[in-house]
Design an enzyme around this catalytic site. Structure first.
Site, PDB file in Angstrom:
ATOM      1  N   ASN A  89      14.981 -12.463  26.684  1.00 25.78           N
ATOM      2  CA  ASN A  89      14.021 -13.335  26.000  1.00 25.78           C
ATOM      3  C   ASN A  89      14.070 -14.778  26.492  1.00 25.78           C
ATOM      4  OD1 ASN A  89      12.500 -14.387  23.440  1.00 25.78           O
ATOM      5  ND2 ASN A  89      14.490 -15.423  23.378  1.00 25.78           N
ATOM      6  N   ALA A  90      15.207 -15.178  27.085  1.00 24.98           N
ATOM      7  CA  ALA A  90      15.382 -16.595  27.445  1.00 24.98           C
ATOM      8  C   ALA A  90      14.275 -17.056  28.385  1.00 24.98           C
ATOM      9  CB  ALA A  90      16.742 -16.785  28.116  1.00 24.98           C
ATOM     10  N   THR A 140       9.555 -23.602  29.913  1.00 23.99           N
ATOM     11  CA  THR A 140       8.318 -24.031  30.579  1.00 23.99           C
ATOM     12  C   THR A 140       8.560 -25.359  31.292  1.00 23.99           C
ATOM     13  OG1 THR A 140       7.612 -25.169  28.556  1.00 23.99           O
ATOM     14  CG2 THR A 140       6.705 -22.972  28.934  1.00 23.99           C
ATOM     15  N   GLN A 196       0.356 -23.617  34.507  1.00 17.95           N
ATOM     16  CA  GLN A 196       1.504 -22.708  34.408  1.00 17.95           C
ATOM     17  C   GLN A 196       1.591 -21.734  35.587  1.00 17.95           C
ATOM     18  OE1 GLN A 196       1.609 -20.918  30.395  1.00 17.95           O
ATOM     19  NE2 GLN A 196       3.377 -22.260  30.085  1.00 17.95           N
ATOM     20  N   TYR A 230       5.229 -20.496  35.392  1.00 19.32           N
ATOM     21  CA  TYR A 230       5.511 -19.666  34.215  1.00 19.32           C
ATOM     22  C   TYR A 230       4.737 -18.338  34.273  1.00 19.32           C
ATOM     23  CZ  TYR A 230       6.034 -18.736  29.138  1.00 19.32           C
ATOM     24  OH  TYR A 230       6.314 -18.197  27.897  1.00 19.32           O
ATOM     25  N   GLY A 278       1.467 -13.848  22.290  1.00 21.92           N
ATOM     26  CA  GLY A 278       0.515 -14.935  22.491  1.00 21.92           C
ATOM     27  C   GLY A 278       1.195 -16.235  22.082  1.00 21.92           C
ATOM     28  N   TYR A 279       0.415 -17.139  21.546  1.00 21.17           N
ATOM     29  CA  TYR A 279       0.967 -18.445  21.147  1.00 21.17           C
ATOM     30  C   TYR A 279       1.630 -18.317  19.768  1.00 21.17           C
ATOM     31  CZ  TYR A 279      -1.015 -20.711  25.191  1.00 21.17           C
ATOM     32  OH  TYR A 279      -1.282 -21.088  26.485  1.00 21.17           O
ATOM     33  N   ILE A 280       2.944 -18.517  19.766  1.00 11.41           N
ATOM     34  CA  ILE A 280       3.768 -18.351  18.564  1.00 11.41           C
ATOM     35  C   ILE A 280       4.260 -19.747  18.142  1.00 11.41           C
ATOM     36  CG2 ILE A 280       5.776 -17.124  17.594  1.00 11.41           C
ATOM     37  CD1 ILE A 280       3.593 -15.223  18.771  1.00 11.41           C
TER      38      ILE A 280
END
Ligand code: CAA
Length: 240
Positions: free
Chosen positions: A82-83, A86, A144, A147, A178-180
């Site tokens: 998960n690490a 950005t 990005q 990323y 998505g955007y959390i």
């Protein structure tokens, strides 16, 4: 005996929700973090989940850290990579340092996390690997290039591992949040963030727990036929 789960970047944001949900589901959890000692300590104090500090971008540190976790808790049977970080910048302004930092952490970090654990999973004929990718690995994102490359790369990793691990009882899947509402997204300039939220049909940011529940689903013993898949959890913002 409960299965041991390793969650990288597991003391904050989406990772903290994953660590907590796995613990609640009966796993023995080890959460890694890179630098924020204070957040890690308060996470351990409030959840009882052990934290370990290493840089996932370093193979040597990852290997040594994993050995320590396994000697403390037992063989790792569930890995949640998960690490992630950005370093956003439009491509014409992106520096080689910004490129390499993101590649080292987000992409090489997955290799460094899974590779030392893989032989044990093959021997024991059981393993669950979940990589936290991103909507931006699926659709790309202004500023990005680095990323998005890593998050698209995650999907290539799990599709390949799925084929290599299937006969050894190992599954590898990805989740594309998505955007959390985490520190990472809150670091986006407010005006930009508002314009992003306007593009989410759900009309809101996601919650870390909404990603964690997908992890718990994928790592279950009886999820053995779900392999090489990508679960999208983005409030309807983008469909593949
Ligand atoms: N699409 C098209 N154009 C855009 C744009 C977009 N999404 N965002 C900015 N631009 C334009 C600007 O309007 C500006 O245009 P003008 O020069 O004509 O005014 C131009 O691009 C350059 O903008 P800036 O000079 O402001 O660029 P900057 O060097 O200051 O960088 C930024 C600003 C880094 C791009 C900032 O806007 C930003 O952070 N954007 C958000 C990027 C993003 O969504 N990141 C996701 C983070 S969360 C995450 O990654 C988690 C996950 O998995 C989902």
């Amino acid at each position: 005996m409960s299965r041991v789960a390793l969650v990288t970047g597991g003391s904050r944001g989406i990772g903290a929700a994953i660590s907590t949900a796995l613990k609640e589901a009966g796993y023995t959890v080890a959460a890694t973090y890179a630098g924020n000692d204070e957040a890690a300590k308060s996470f351990t104090d409030s959840t009882g989940i052990k934290t370990y500090k290493w840089n996932v971008g370093s193979y040597e540190e990852s290997k040594a850290g994993i050995e320590k976790v396994e000697s403390d808790l037992g063989p790792i049977e569930v890995v949640v990579a998960n690490a992630g970080i950005t370093r956003d910048a439009p491509f014409h302004k992106m520096t080689p340092e910004q490129w390499h930092e993101v590649i080292d952490t987000n992409l090489t970090g997955v290799f460094n996390t899974v590779h030392p654990i893989w032989p044990g999973m093959r021997e024991r004929k059981f393993g669950r690997i979940v990589v936290i990718s991103s909507i931006n690995g699926q659709k790309g994102q202004f500023a990005q290039v680095n990323y998005a490359a890593t998050k698209a790369g995650d999907i290539g990793i799990i599709k390949s591992l799925a084929q290599e691990g299937a006969r050894a009882g190992i599954t590898a899947n990805a989740i594309c949040p998505g955007y959390i509402g985490t520190d990472m997204v809150m670091a986006v300039p407010e005006k930009v963030r508002e314009s992003i939220i306007a593009q989410i049909p759900a009309g809101r940011l996601g919650e870390p727990e909404e990603i964690a529940r997908a992890v718990v689903f994928l790592v279950a013993d009886d999820a053995s036929f779900i392999n090489g898949s990508t679960i999208t959890a983005n409030g309807g913002q983008y469909f593949v």
